[in-house]
Design a protein around this motif. Sequence first.
Motif, PDB file in Angstrom:
ATOM      1  N   SER A 168     -16.622  -3.656  -7.286  1.00 38.06           N
ATOM      2  CA  SER A 168     -16.559  -2.494  -8.183  1.00 38.06           C
ATOM      3  C   SER A 168     -15.165  -1.866  -8.172  1.00 38.06           C
ATOM      4  CB  SER A 168     -17.616  -1.489  -7.743  1.00 38.06           C
ATOM      5  OG  SER A 168     -17.330  -0.224  -8.230  1.00 38.06           O
ATOM      6  N   ARG A 169     -14.621  -1.700  -6.974  1.00 37.45           N
ATOM      7  CA  ARG A 169     -13.285  -1.111  -6.862  1.00 37.45           C
ATOM      8  C   ARG A 169     -12.238  -2.008  -7.508  1.00 37.45           C
ATOM      9  NH1 ARG A 169     -13.546   0.897  -0.566  1.00 37.45           N
ATOM     10  NH2 ARG A 169     -14.833   2.721  -0.902  1.00 37.45           N
ATOM     11  N   LEU A 170     -12.409  -3.275  -7.316  1.00 34.01           N
ATOM     12  CA  LEU A 170     -11.441  -4.221  -7.881  1.00 34.01           C
ATOM     13  C   LEU A 170     -11.462  -4.178  -9.407  1.00 34.01           C
ATOM     14  CD1 LEU A 170      -9.433  -6.302  -6.832  1.00 34.01           C
ATOM     15  CD2 LEU A 170     -11.223  -8.016  -6.966  1.00 34.01           C
ATOM     16  N   HIS A 171     -12.653  -4.140  -9.950  1.00 34.25           N
ATOM     17  CA  HIS A 171     -12.783  -4.103 -11.412  1.00 34.25           C
ATOM     18  C   HIS A 171     -12.156  -2.821 -11.983  1.00 34.25           C
ATOM     19  CE1 HIS A 171     -14.595  -4.818 -15.317  1.00 34.25           C
ATOM     20  NE2 HIS A 171     -15.096  -3.590 -15.298  1.00 34.25           N
ATOM     21  N   TYR A 172     -12.464  -1.725 -11.369  1.00 38.20           N
ATOM     22  CA  TYR A 172     -11.943  -0.444 -11.837  1.00 38.20           C
ATOM     23  C   TYR A 172     -10.415  -0.395 -11.713  1.00 38.20           C
ATOM     24  CZ  TYR A 172     -11.291   4.607 -12.088  1.00 38.20           C
ATOM     25  OH  TYR A 172     -10.877   5.864 -12.436  1.00 38.20           O
ATOM     26  N   ALA A 173      -9.913  -0.886 -10.585  1.00 39.02           N
ATOM     27  CA  ALA A 173      -8.466  -0.860 -10.363  1.00 39.02           C
ATOM     28  C   ALA A 173      -7.740  -1.739 -11.385  1.00 39.02           C
ATOM     29  CB  ALA A 173      -8.147  -1.334  -8.945  1.00 39.02           C
TER      30      ALA A 173
ATOM     31  N   LYS B 162      -0.537   4.997  -8.806  1.00 35.48           N
ATOM     32  CA  LYS B 162      -1.470   5.831  -9.565  1.00 35.48           C
ATOM     33  C   LYS B 162      -2.923   5.547  -9.180  1.00 35.48           C
ATOM     34  CE  LYS B 162       1.471   6.818 -13.480  1.00 35.48           C
ATOM     35  NZ  LYS B 162       1.826   6.515 -14.864  1.00 35.48           N
ATOM     36  N   LEU B 163      -3.130   4.432  -8.505  1.00 38.40           N
ATOM     37  CA  LEU B 163      -4.487   4.132  -8.029  1.00 38.40           C
ATOM     38  C   LEU B 163      -4.790   4.970  -6.797  1.00 38.40           C
ATOM     39  CD1 LEU B 163      -4.440   0.206  -8.171  1.00 38.40           C
ATOM     40  CD2 LEU B 163      -5.427   1.755  -9.853  1.00 38.40           C
ATOM     41  N   SER B 164      -6.080   5.148  -6.556  1.00 38.20           N
ATOM     42  CA  SER B 164      -6.458   5.834  -5.312  1.00 38.20           C
ATOM     43  C   SER B 164      -6.159   4.896  -4.136  1.00 38.20           C
ATOM     44  CB  SER B 164      -7.933   6.196  -5.330  1.00 38.20           C
ATOM     45  OG  SER B 164      -8.709   5.030  -5.153  1.00 38.20           O
ATOM     46  N   ILE B 165      -6.175   5.465  -2.944  1.00 40.22           N
ATOM     47  CA  ILE B 165      -5.792   4.672  -1.769  1.00 40.22           C
ATOM     48  C   ILE B 165      -6.713   3.473  -1.592  1.00 40.22           C
ATOM     49  CG2 ILE B 165      -5.497   4.757   0.730  1.00 40.22           C
ATOM     50  CD1 ILE B 165      -4.962   7.763   0.443  1.00 40.22           C
TER      51      ILE B 165
ATOM     52  N   MET C 152       0.826  -1.214   0.000  1.00 40.48           N
ATOM     53  CA  MET C 152       0.000   0.000   0.000  1.00 40.48           C
ATOM     54  C   MET C 152       0.855   1.256   0.000  1.00 40.48           C
ATOM     55  SD  MET C 152      -2.989  -1.119   2.671  1.00 40.48           S
ATOM     56  CE  MET C 152      -3.846   0.441   2.684  1.00 40.48           C
ATOM     57  N   THR C 153       1.972   1.205   0.705  1.00 44.42           N
ATOM     58  CA  THR C 153       2.799   2.412   0.818  1.00 44.42           C
ATOM     59  C   THR C 153       3.973   2.442  -0.160  1.00 44.42           C
ATOM     60  OG1 THR C 153       4.163   1.353   2.505  1.00 44.42           O
ATOM     61  CG2 THR C 153       2.306   2.655   3.275  1.00 44.42           C
TER      62      THR C 153
END
Lengths: 293, 212
Positions: B193-198, B158-161, B58-59
């Motif tokens: 949804s978040r997984l698909h978008y990411a 580049k992805l959101s947190i 994550m970091t």
Amino acid sequence: MNPERRPITVEDLLRLKRAERPADSFWQQFDRELRAKQLAALVTKRPWWQRLPRFSPRLAQYRFPLGAAAAVAVTFVSVRNYSGDISVPDSASNPVAHTSSEVAFPGSGGTHAFNPANSSGATFAAASGEFSPAFSEAALSSTASADAAVAAESRVNSDATIALELSRIVPLFGGTAAPQESELSPSARNIAANLQVAELHESLGGGLLTGSSGRGFESRALPARAAMVDPLQQMTPPGEHRRARYLTAMISTPADESLDRTTARMAHRISGDELYEQVQRFGTRRGGFNVKF
Amino acid sequence: MIDATKVFGKALVASPERRQEADADVEIVRQVQAGDVAAFDRLILKYRERVFGIIYNMTSNREDAADLTQDAFIKAFQSIHRFGGQSSFFTWLYRIAVNSTLSHLRKARIRSFFSLERVDADEPVSKEIIEALTDRTGAERDSYVRELQEKLNDAMQKLSIKHRTVVTLFEIDGLGHQEIAEVMDCSIGTVRSRLHYAKQLLQAELQPYIRR
């Protein structure tokens, strides 16, 4: 890249990140630091809010209904108390307030009948005839009433007070006969005495000063407030500054009090415009002294 | 005290291995709650690498990840008496770690320094992927892997947190949708949804390395 190999997806690339691992030396240092932090956490005193007991998770899921119920209960009690305050009947319809009280005053040497419901000022009618005038505002400010209150407080267990309180309370419960002293418990005596003293204080200190005894909220003693002053009146007008400046320039430094008084008189007599004109008339040029008329 | 059956009653711990694992965790937690502080060390040893892996991905910074991992364990240790067994211990620990990391990332959004860990090329999965990606050997291959690591890190950053967290928990740590929803305190639909978008974003970023 080899085109004949198997397809590569995003998932495969991300799986590669799983294989990123720190070296063993990293974990040794990690353990040392963690141990130090753990010990520090054990030693460090936790803030008081973290030491508060917490509700169990089962209760926590009902926190909103419980909070809402508590808020409704508090609101209900507040409204009920407030309604009770404003619905207190006035002195004319309150039988309790009309009941005359008897308070023992050591200075008067007898028992006085005290009527707190009198809106124009409570009347102390001394049974012995030594002290019987109606209260005026001047009398309120005197120390006599304060002394009387203190004296009454010091004799909270007197027989007269108990008899008075019982004579007030018993009719409320439908009783008729006045109770005897021997029937009273010590706590009843104390309660009766405290009620009597509180009523006396309220009537003397608050109700009479505001001139509205027996009217609930308004009968409380209000703190003295400073008179309202117009902000414009607190400002020094510009003319005053100018006049003071000119006076300072014209008049030499006063050596004694007589000069001070002279300066003050001059400042009061001469207006700002006049002073300005006078100063404009005087001047020095080329070592001489000019005066314009 | 903790009732292990409640933990297993949830759909969180599905497989028998996970169930056994959660059972052992509950036992250790019970010991810690009874005053056996040393028993917590077993939990640290058991979960430190996984927690560090999540926070590191994550970091993308080793030092931050180490600090946050330690903080997560300290917080868990301090709050262990509040652990009631509504979820499994590792879900609870993950939630602490993820929340601490999200809070940290929100505070320090701009970060210019990323550190890379060494890829274990002997691991079967990574070895297979690397061999599929390149024919190079020796130093050239190491250099290629390092370049790929940097690209992966850039794409992740580049992805959101929240998207990064979901990808990390699902693809790298291997948690299920339900578990991620528990950890992130959101619905399963949100997780999907978040997984698909990411994944769409990552696919666009890592196009040169993807082969169909």
